[in-house]
Design a protein around this motif. Structure first.
Motif, PDB file in Angstrom:
ATOM      1  N   ASN A  74       7.120  -8.388   5.251  1.00  0.00           N
ATOM      2  CA  ASN A  74       6.701  -9.829   3.990  1.00  0.00           C
ATOM      3  C   ASN A  74       7.507 -11.141   4.021  1.00  0.00           C
ATOM      4  OD1 ASN A  74       4.627  -7.866   4.421  1.00  0.00           O
ATOM      5  ND2 ASN A  74       5.313  -6.389   2.622  1.00  0.00           N
ATOM      6  N   HIS A  77       5.893 -14.032   5.464  1.00  0.00           N
ATOM      7  CA  HIS A  77       4.724 -14.486   5.824  1.00  0.00           C
ATOM      8  C   HIS A  77       3.906 -15.997   4.989  1.00  0.00           C
ATOM      9  CE1 HIS A  77       2.744 -10.481   4.861  1.00  0.00           C
ATOM     10  NE2 HIS A  77       3.146 -10.554   5.695  1.00  0.00           N
ATOM     11  N   ARG A 164      10.175  -1.701   6.336  1.00  0.00           N
ATOM     12  CA  ARG A 164       8.981  -1.960   4.548  1.00  0.00           C
ATOM     13  C   ARG A 164      10.336  -0.585   4.047  1.00  0.00           C
ATOM     14  NH1 ARG A 164       4.877  -2.447   8.848  1.00  0.00           N
ATOM     15  NH2 ARG A 164       3.324  -3.371   7.955  1.00  0.00           N
ATOM     16  N   GLY A 170       9.567  -7.556  -0.106  1.00  0.00           N
ATOM     17  CA  GLY A 170       8.075  -7.448  -0.205  1.00  0.00           C
ATOM     18  C   GLY A 170       8.739  -6.233   0.512  1.00  0.00           C
ATOM     19  N   ASP A 176       3.372  -2.636   0.552  1.00  0.00           N
ATOM     20  CA  ASP A 176       2.837  -2.158   0.870  1.00  0.00           C
ATOM     21  C   ASP A 176       1.297  -1.628   1.140  1.00  0.00           C
ATOM     22  OD1 ASP A 176       2.260  -1.200   3.890  1.00  0.00           O
ATOM     23  OD2 ASP A 176       3.393   0.690   3.531  1.00  0.00           O
TER      24      ASP A 176
END
Length: 359
Positions: A74, A77, A164, A170, A176
């Motif tokens: 994330n 991105h 994650r 993120g 998520d």
């Protein structure tokens, strides 16, 4: 086909391998030509005809790539999406497409300045469970919805060594799964007046939130979004209570499970959902309504159509911005213990209202 759009995929982790590559391959207008990954052997095993690059710059040097798909952690991105947009490519970026509102707005500005289209991968719009219950709501089966619950629960009691679940920007279950829950709620009910949230770390050794309970306030309507990591059973995917009855959907869409099992997107049984929607009328009588099949390939079909000028965007950038606003409002609410309004500007709210996009 000469007019197929060349696609370059950045990232071949779970999202890139399980979702993006498989769904792209299921759309005839798209041609997966390149992948940026350190897992070269794995990519070549799965896609022998695809070129593997070590970095995005090498891939962007190929003029045959017209669409770049960002499926990386994330926190990468936004910068990767901006690099591809500035290089003159259209971009699909996995959700959430940024870490905060300022970064999200910056990505949208880069896309507008480059004259290229930005698509955020809100694929759960085309899940069987959501399509089924949203159709019933649109038909007025239970009248006006006053209470809505959306659960994205899993049983993953052990903390795993993956990005994650690391203490990093993120990460965490809210970033998520929250975007999926929020996007579906906004499609059904619009922008909320306020957000009240609680986030927690329930598993032993958890470094980031693995439990989220978020309430969106719409006057007297309440929309509950929930994600947990210690749910072995006894839950439902959706519940809606209205002025004329209730709807309950227990089972979740099966497309992810099908892809993990090696099924081909669009193959036999693709997206079929054997779990019916339960409709309970005002007298308490129950009946079953067959589930609508899901098909997340619809996202990529619409992307191809939008690039060709033959369809509207499947996810307007301002819709993704609104999701980000609610995502951040929930984080602030959980941290400060108060109701927070999504921090959208007046013109952004107007653009959201006028976006004219349906799932």
């Amino acid at each position: 086909m000469e007019d197929r759009i060349g696609v370059g995929l950045v990232g071949y982790g779970y999202a890139g391998r399980t979702f993006h590559a498989a769904l792209i391959a299921g759309v005839t207008a798209l041609d997966l030509r390149a992948v940026v990954s350190r897992r070269a052997d794995e990519v070549r095993r799965d896609w022998p005809a695809v070129t593997v690059h070590a970095d995005i710059d090498a891939m962007l040097a190929d003029p045959a790539i017209g669409l770049v798909v960002v499926a990386t952690p994330n926190d990468t991105h936004a910068p990767l999406a901006c690099a591809a947009l500035r290089a003159g490519r259209h971009v699909v970026v996995d959700k959430p497409f940024a870490l905060d509102l300022a970064q999200a707005r910056a990505v949208i500005e880069v896309a507008e300045a480059a004259g290229r289209q930005l698509f955020v991968f809100h694929n759960r719009r085309w899940d069987s469970d959501f399509l089924t219950i949203s159709a019933a709501i649109a038909e007025g089966v239970i009248g006006e919805v006053r209470h809505w619950e959306s659960h994205f629960d899993r049983f993953r009691p052990a903390v795993r060594d993956r990005w994650r679940e690391h203490d990093a920007p993120g990460a965490g279950v809210w970033f998520d799964l929250g975007p999926h829950l929020i996007d579906q709620a906004l499609l059904l009910f619009g922008l909320p007046d306020g957000v009240l949230a609680s986030l927690a770390r329930q598993r032993d050794g958890a470094a980031v939130d693995d439990w989220a309970h978020v309430v969106l306030l719409y006057g007297e309507r309440r929309v509950v979004l929930h994600a947990g990591s210690l749910v072995a059973g006894g839950t439902h995917r959706f519940v809606a209570h209205g002025t004329r009855g209730s709807l309950v959907k227990h089972g979740a869409d099966r497309q992810e499970a099908q892809l993990v099992a090696g099924a081909r997107a669009g193959g036999a049984g693709w997206g079929e959902d054997p779990d019916p929607l339960i409709v309970i009328d005002s007298e308490g009588e129950k009946r079953e309504r067959a589930a609508v099949p899901g098909d997340q390939r619809a996202f990529y079909r619409a992307v191809a159509g939008a690039i060709a000028g033959q369809a509207t965007s499947p996810v307007h950038p301002v819709e993704a911005l609104a999701v980000m606003a609610v995502l951040i409002a929930a984080q602030t609410s959980a941290r400060e213990g108060r109701v927070c309004a999504p921090d959208l500007l007046a013109d952004e709210r107007n653009r959201w209202e006028q976006r004219g996009v349906t799932p």
